[in-house]
Design a protein around this motif. Structure first.
Motif, PDB file in Angstrom:
ATOM      1  N   LEU A   1      76.119  38.342 -33.530  1.00 26.00           N
ATOM      2  CA  LEU A   1      76.976  37.164 -33.743  1.00 26.00           C
ATOM      3  C   LEU A   1      77.234  36.940 -35.222  1.00 26.00           C
ATOM      4  O   LEU A   1      78.347  36.568 -35.621  1.00 26.00           O
ATOM      5  CB  LEU A   1      76.335  35.936 -33.113  1.00 26.00           C
ATOM      6  N   GLU A   2      76.237  37.159 -36.053  1.00 28.84           N
ATOM      7  CA  GLU A   2      76.400  37.014 -37.497  1.00 28.84           C
ATOM      8  C   GLU A   2      77.375  38.044 -38.044  1.00 28.84           C
ATOM      9  O   GLU A   2      78.221  37.734 -38.883  1.00 28.84           O
ATOM     10  CB  GLU A   2      75.043  37.157 -38.187  1.00 28.84           C
ATOM     11  N   ALA A   3      77.280  39.273 -37.547  1.00 29.99           N
ATOM     12  CA  ALA A   3      78.197  40.322 -37.999  1.00 29.99           C
ATOM     13  C   ALA A   3      79.629  40.011 -37.574  1.00 29.99           C
ATOM     14  O   ALA A   3      80.572  40.262 -38.332  1.00 29.99           O
ATOM     15  CB  ALA A   3      77.769  41.673 -37.452  1.00 29.99           C
ATOM     16  N   LEU A   4      79.799  39.463 -36.394  1.00 35.08           N
ATOM     17  CA  LEU A   4      81.143  39.108 -35.944  1.00 35.08           C
ATOM     18  C   LEU A   4      81.714  37.954 -36.753  1.00 35.08           C
ATOM     19  O   LEU A   4      82.907  37.942 -37.085  1.00 35.08           O
ATOM     20  CB  LEU A   4      81.125  38.732 -34.456  1.00 35.08           C
ATOM     21  N   GLU A   5      80.868  36.986 -37.066  1.00 36.46           N
ATOM     22  CA  GLU A   5      81.335  35.798 -37.769  1.00 36.46           C
ATOM     23  C   GLU A   5      81.652  36.085 -39.231  1.00 36.46           C
ATOM     24  O   GLU A   5      82.698  35.688 -39.732  1.00 36.46           O
ATOM     25  CB  GLU A   5      80.275  34.705 -37.685  1.00 36.46           C
ATOM     26  N   GLN A   6      80.768  36.776 -39.904  1.00 40.91           N
ATOM     27  CA  GLN A   6      80.925  36.949 -41.346  1.00 40.91           C
ATOM     28  C   GLN A   6      81.848  38.100 -41.706  1.00 40.91           C
ATOM     29  O   GLN A   6      82.651  37.981 -42.609  1.00 40.91           O
ATOM     30  CB  GLN A   6      79.555  37.168 -41.979  1.00 40.91           C
ATOM     31  N   GLN A   7      81.714  39.205 -41.036  1.00 39.48           N
ATOM     32  CA  GLN A   7      82.460  40.390 -41.434  1.00 39.48           C
ATOM     33  C   GLN A   7      83.549  40.769 -40.449  1.00 39.48           C
ATOM     34  O   GLN A   7      84.378  41.609 -40.753  1.00 39.48           O
ATOM     35  CB  GLN A   7      81.499  41.570 -41.592  1.00 39.48           C
TER      36      GLN A   7
END
Length: 154
Positions: free
Chosen positions: A28-34
């Motif tokens: 989820l962090e990878a989808l949100e930030q990058q």
């Protein structure tokens, strides 16, 4: 009556639950930030780990139920069913072989799809990813079928 102690699955809960949480949160962090599309792969991996943990809890509950039924009988309980590995192995191997064949067909008919180069690349990656699955997935299917069969009620 048996005491339902889940102490022996506590380590699996902490390790597998934590690994699944780490993968889902990282995806989820990878989808949100990058905006990385591989974040979905991490999320899928975390959900798969949680599915394995759910399978372990389900098999554990079945084993407790079988043990309670055996202790509640006044006569000698029937022995648990043994075997079944090869049946589970071959059934899951047929599923993997069908998926592999479908990915080969997808590569061949990629020209009919809107973006043929991308579709062909995705299907070729599926063909490569399914190669080791011809051994790993059927072996897991055989083990799972054996566990389900040995914990079934008479």
């Amino acid at each position: 009556m048996t005491t339902h102690s889940y102490a022996h699955v506590g380590c699996a809960t902490v390790l597998l639950g934590g690994a699944g949480l780490l993968l889902v949160a990282g995806g989820l962090e990878a989808l949100e930030q990058q905006g990385a599309p591989l974040g979905w792969l991490a999320i899928a991996g975390g959900l798969a780990i949680w599915a394995i943990l759910g399978l372990l809890y389900w098999i554990n509950a079945r084993a407790y139920r079988r043990q309670e039924e055996a202790q509640g009988q006044s006569y000698a309980p029937s022995a648990p069913q043994r075997g079944g590995f090869w049946k589970g192995f071959f059934v899951t191997w047929v599923i993997v072989a069908a998926a592999h064949l479908a990915s080969f067909l997808g590569m061949g008919f990629a020209d009919l799809l809107p973006h043929p180069e991308q579709a062909r690349a995705i299907f070729s990656l599926l063909v490569l990813a399914l190669a080791p699955a011809h051994v790993v997935v059927p072996a897991l299917g055989g083990v799972v079928y054996t566990l389900v069969r040995s914990t079934s009620s008479p």
